[in-house]
Scaffold this motif. Structure first.
Motif, PDB file in Angstrom:
ATOM      1  N   ASN A 181       0.834  -1.523   0.016  1.00 38.36           N
ATOM      2  CA  ASN A 181      -0.182   0.056   0.419  1.00 38.36           C
ATOM      3  C   ASN A 181       0.749   1.160   0.366  1.00 38.36           C
ATOM      4  N   ILE A 182       2.217   1.457   1.013  1.00 39.45           N
ATOM      5  CA  ILE A 182       3.299   2.773   1.096  1.00 39.45           C
ATOM      6  C   ILE A 182       3.564   2.785  -0.647  1.00 39.45           C
ATOM      7  N   MET A 183       4.411   1.476  -1.343  1.00 37.39           N
ATOM      8  CA  MET A 183       4.200   1.715  -2.288  1.00 37.39           C
ATOM      9  C   MET A 183       3.514   2.586  -3.871  1.00 37.39           C
ATOM     10  N   GLU A 184       1.966   1.803  -3.832  1.00 36.06           N
ATOM     11  CA  GLU A 184       0.590   2.458  -4.220  1.00 36.06           C
ATOM     12  C   GLU A 184       0.868   3.550  -4.376  1.00 36.06           C
ATOM     13  N   ASP A 185       0.638   3.799  -2.947  1.00 41.10           N
ATOM     14  CA  ASP A 185       0.290   5.317  -3.073  1.00 41.10           C
ATOM     15  C   ASP A 185       1.346   6.533  -3.722  1.00 41.10           C
ATOM     16  N   TYR A 186       2.605   5.753  -3.363  1.00 49.16           N
ATOM     17  CA  TYR A 186       4.230   6.450  -3.695  1.00 49.16           C
ATOM     18  C   TYR A 186       3.568   6.609  -4.782  1.00 49.16           C
ATOM     19  N   ASP A 187       3.340   5.976  -5.766  1.00 52.57           N
ATOM     20  CA  ASP A 187       2.968   6.245  -7.451  1.00 52.57           C
ATOM     21  C   ASP A 187       2.281   6.518  -8.181  1.00 52.57           C
ATOM     22  N   LYS A 188       1.272   6.811  -7.050  1.00 50.54           N
ATOM     23  CA  LYS A 188      -0.320   7.032  -7.509  1.00 50.54           C
ATOM     24  C   LYS A 188       0.563   9.326  -6.859  1.00 50.54           C
ATOM     25  N   GLY A 189       1.890   9.235  -5.555  1.00 48.21           N
ATOM     26  CA  GLY A 189       1.841  10.980  -5.314  1.00 48.21           C
ATOM     27  C   GLY A 189       0.765  11.279  -4.465  1.00 48.21           C
ATOM     28  N   GLU A 190       0.823  10.284  -3.746  1.00 52.03           N
ATOM     29  CA  GLU A 190      -0.240  10.834  -2.728  1.00 52.03           C
ATOM     30  C   GLU A 190       0.924  10.370  -0.960  1.00 52.03           C
ATOM     31  N   LYS A 191       0.531  10.902  -0.168  1.00 60.34           N
ATOM     32  CA  LYS A 191       1.432  10.888   1.118  1.00 60.34           C
ATOM     33  C   LYS A 191       0.895   9.565   1.377  1.00 60.34           C
ATOM     34  N   THR A 192       1.767   8.801   1.484  1.00 63.10           N
ATOM     35  CA  THR A 192       2.005   7.160   2.002  1.00 63.10           C
ATOM     36  C   THR A 192       1.071   7.177   3.966  1.00 63.10           C
ATOM     37  N   SER A 193       1.003   5.836   3.882  1.00 56.78           N
ATOM     38  CA  SER A 193       0.445   6.097   5.806  1.00 56.78           C
ATOM     39  C   SER A 193       1.439   5.999   6.845  1.00 56.78           C
ATOM     40  N   ILE A 194       2.755   5.701   6.118  1.00 56.65           N
ATOM     41  CA  ILE A 194       3.492   5.424   6.787  1.00 56.65           C
ATOM     42  C   ILE A 194       4.548   7.478   7.660  1.00 56.65           C
ATOM     43  N   GLU A 195       4.263   7.396   6.390  1.00 54.08           N
ATOM     44  CA  GLU A 195       4.970   9.408   6.153  1.00 54.08           C
ATOM     45  C   GLU A 195       3.490   9.853   7.074  1.00 54.08           C
ATOM     46  N   SER A 196       2.069   9.709   6.960  1.00 52.50           N
ATOM     47  CA  SER A 196       1.206   9.948   7.684  1.00 52.50           C
ATOM     48  C   SER A 196       2.128   9.431  10.148  1.00 52.50           C
ATOM     49  N   PHE A 197       2.040   8.392   9.704  1.00 51.29           N
ATOM     50  CA  PHE A 197       2.247   8.078  10.636  1.00 51.29           C
ATOM     51  C   PHE A 197       3.772   9.156  11.772  1.00 51.29           C
ATOM     52  N   VAL A 198       4.408   8.445  11.060  1.00 53.91           N
ATOM     53  CA  VAL A 198       6.000   9.629  11.314  1.00 53.91           C
ATOM     54  C   VAL A 198       5.410  11.042  11.490  1.00 53.91           C
ATOM     55  N   GLU A 199       4.888  12.042  10.901  1.00 51.83           N
ATOM     56  CA  GLU A 199       4.475  12.865  11.468  1.00 51.83           C
ATOM     57  C   GLU A 199       3.308  13.006  12.734  1.00 51.83           C
ATOM     58  N   PHE A 200       2.789  11.828  13.078  1.00 52.80           N
ATOM     59  CA  PHE A 200       1.996  12.265  14.309  1.00 52.80           C
ATOM     60  C   PHE A 200       3.157  12.337  15.486  1.00 52.80           C
ATOM     61  N   LEU A 201       3.675  10.750  14.825  1.00 55.48           N
ATOM     62  CA  LEU A 201       5.168  10.595  16.086  1.00 55.48           C
ATOM     63  C   LEU A 201       5.599  11.712  15.968  1.00 55.48           C
ATOM     64  N   ASP A 202       5.902  12.935  15.761  1.00 56.27           N
ATOM     65  CA  ASP A 202       7.335  14.251  15.479  1.00 56.27           C
ATOM     66  C   ASP A 202       6.077  14.240  16.102  1.00 56.27           C
ATOM     67  N   LYS A 203       4.791  15.082  17.117  1.00 55.38           N
ATOM     68  CA  LYS A 203       4.671  15.159  17.567  1.00 55.38           C
ATOM     69  C   LYS A 203       4.012  15.011  18.669  1.00 55.38           C
ATOM     70  N   THR A 204       4.810  14.103  19.243  1.00 54.21           N
ATOM     71  CA  THR A 204       4.676  13.614  20.858  1.00 54.21           C
ATOM     72  C   THR A 204       6.030  14.743  21.134  1.00 54.21           C
ATOM     73  N   GLY A 205       7.579  14.622  20.342  1.00 50.21           N
ATOM     74  CA  GLY A 205       8.350  15.697  21.017  1.00 50.21           C
ATOM     75  C   GLY A 205       9.457  14.524  21.647  1.00 50.21           C
ATOM     76  N   GLN A 206       8.670  13.010  21.034  1.00 42.20           N
ATOM     77  CA  GLN A 206       9.931  12.299  21.510  1.00 42.20           C
ATOM     78  C   GLN A 206      10.816  11.920  20.413  1.00 42.20           C
ATOM     79  N   LYS A 207      11.853  10.952  20.563  1.00 44.00           N
ATOM     80  CA  LYS A 207      12.706   9.874  19.268  1.00 44.00           C
ATOM     81  C   LYS A 207      12.128   8.358  19.454  1.00 44.00           C
ATOM     82  N   PHE A 208      12.692   7.429  18.434  1.00 43.65           N
ATOM     83  CA  PHE A 208      12.084   6.339  18.155  1.00 43.65           C
ATOM     84  C   PHE A 208      12.525   5.454  16.940  1.00 43.65           C
ATOM     85  N   SER A 209      12.646   3.758  17.987  1.00 44.46           N
ATOM     86  CA  SER A 209      13.291   3.020  16.623  1.00 44.46           C
ATOM     87  C   SER A 209      12.020   2.240  16.146  1.00 44.46           C
TER      88      SER A 209
END
Length: 323
Positions: A181-209
């Motif tokens: 699904n990530i590759m399907e959305d990327y090929d369509k020029g849409e934001k991927t699920s993992i990018e949106s997930f990382v954007e939400f993680l960024d709002k916590t102010g923490q760092k993650f593995s």
């Protein structure tokens, strides 16, 4: 769905913790399933000493809790509960440290009798009435409530994921359809699920593995590993949000038939404390419409996450580990 709470060693002067089995059980169960204790080195040491006041049969349970249940260490000062002069004094001191709920000895209610909860949601409870805590009630509710199409992703994140992520360091995702699904959305020029997930993680102010396990051959289509790695290296890993909040991000791919046999469900584990089981996995973070999703949060020992993770880890396709 995590409730951040605070107490100190003085809590164990409460006669209910000394004499009532139920008070110990309910407090510990709420902490185990839905809580994160906010403490510093000093208050943690004082609690470890004070638990000797509870009945012997509960002492060992408290030892286990302090060693294994979720805890967040802060550098700020944490005054003794008896030092506060009022509800607002207590709130002003601990709420900036992320505390939502403070648990006080029953006898201390005299200090706070005019305010047990205020409009901001900061609250005070005692061991006897912890089941009336608005935050622990909400934590339990959102750990068991399915997602429906009318839900908004920002609210889903706020009520179900934000606190889980904020007080974790390692997130492990098992989602067989994620890479496709990530590759399907990327090929369509849409934001991927993992990018949106990382954007939400960024709002916590923490760092993650973050570790992601996906299938490499769904529906007869084999994932183009080179193209997928180009997306990771040239797009996702260059996003500002990624560089602010991600320490490590690894993707490993396994055969789809392996997921079909052992890892059909989609799950996210936060540290070793909680597993989110969600019907459509990372799909809820795509730009497409949210669908009905089964959703629950459990302790790992009540899921088969560990067994699935071990199986996937042993069966990663050659050249598809740690992309």
């Amino acid at each position: 769905m995590i409730t951040t709470f605070y107490f100190d060693g003085e809590l164990f002067d409460d006669p209910n913790l000394k004499n009532q089995a139920l008070s110990n059980s309910v407090l510990l169960e709420n902490w185990r399933n839905f809580g994160c204790l906010v403490s510093n080195d000093k208050s943690y040491a004082e609690i470890n000493s004070a638990i000797k006041n509870v009945a012997p049969k509960y002492y060992q349970k408290w030892v286990i809790a302090l060693s294994n249940f979720k805890r967040f260490n802060v550098n700020g000062e944490l005054r003794k509960l008896s030092d506060f002069q009022s509800f607002n004094d207590l709130k002003g001191s601990v709420e900036p440290l992320g505390v939502k709920t403070t648990i006080i000895p029953y006898d201390y209610l005299e200090l706070y009798k005019t305010h047990l909860c205020n409009d901001s949601g900061f609250e005070i409870v005692t061991p006897v009435n912890i089941n009336e805590s608005i935050h622990f009630i909400d934590s339990e509710k959102y750990s068991k409530t399915d997602i429906v199409p009318t839900d908004i992703i920002s609210e889903i994140w706020k009520t179900r994921f934000h606190e889980l992520a904020k007080y974790s360091k390692v997130i492990t995702i098992i989602d067989r359809f994620s890479v496709k699904n990530i590759m399907e959305d990327y090929d369509k020029g849409e934001k991927t699920s993992i990018e949106s997930f990382v954007e939400f993680l960024d709002k916590t102010g923490q760092k993650f593995s973050v570790k992601l396990y996906g299938a490499c051959d769904i529906g007869g289509d084999v994932t183009n590993i080179k193209s997928f790695k180009l997306y990771l290296d040239n797009v996702l890993r260059k996003r500002p949000c990624y560089n602010r909040c991600i320490l490590n991000f690894d993707v490993s791919l396994c055969k789809n038939k392996l997921f079909g046999k052992t890892a059909h469900d989609r799950m996210l584990r936060f540290d070793s404390d909680h597993v989110v089981q969600i019907g459509n996995g990372l799909d809820i973070f795509r730009t497409t419409k949210i669908l009905d999703n089964i959703f629950n949060v459990k302790r790992p020992e009540f899921t088969n996450f560990t067994e699935i993770h071990n199986t996937l880890q042993k069966n990663i396709e050659p050249g598809c580990a740690c992309l």
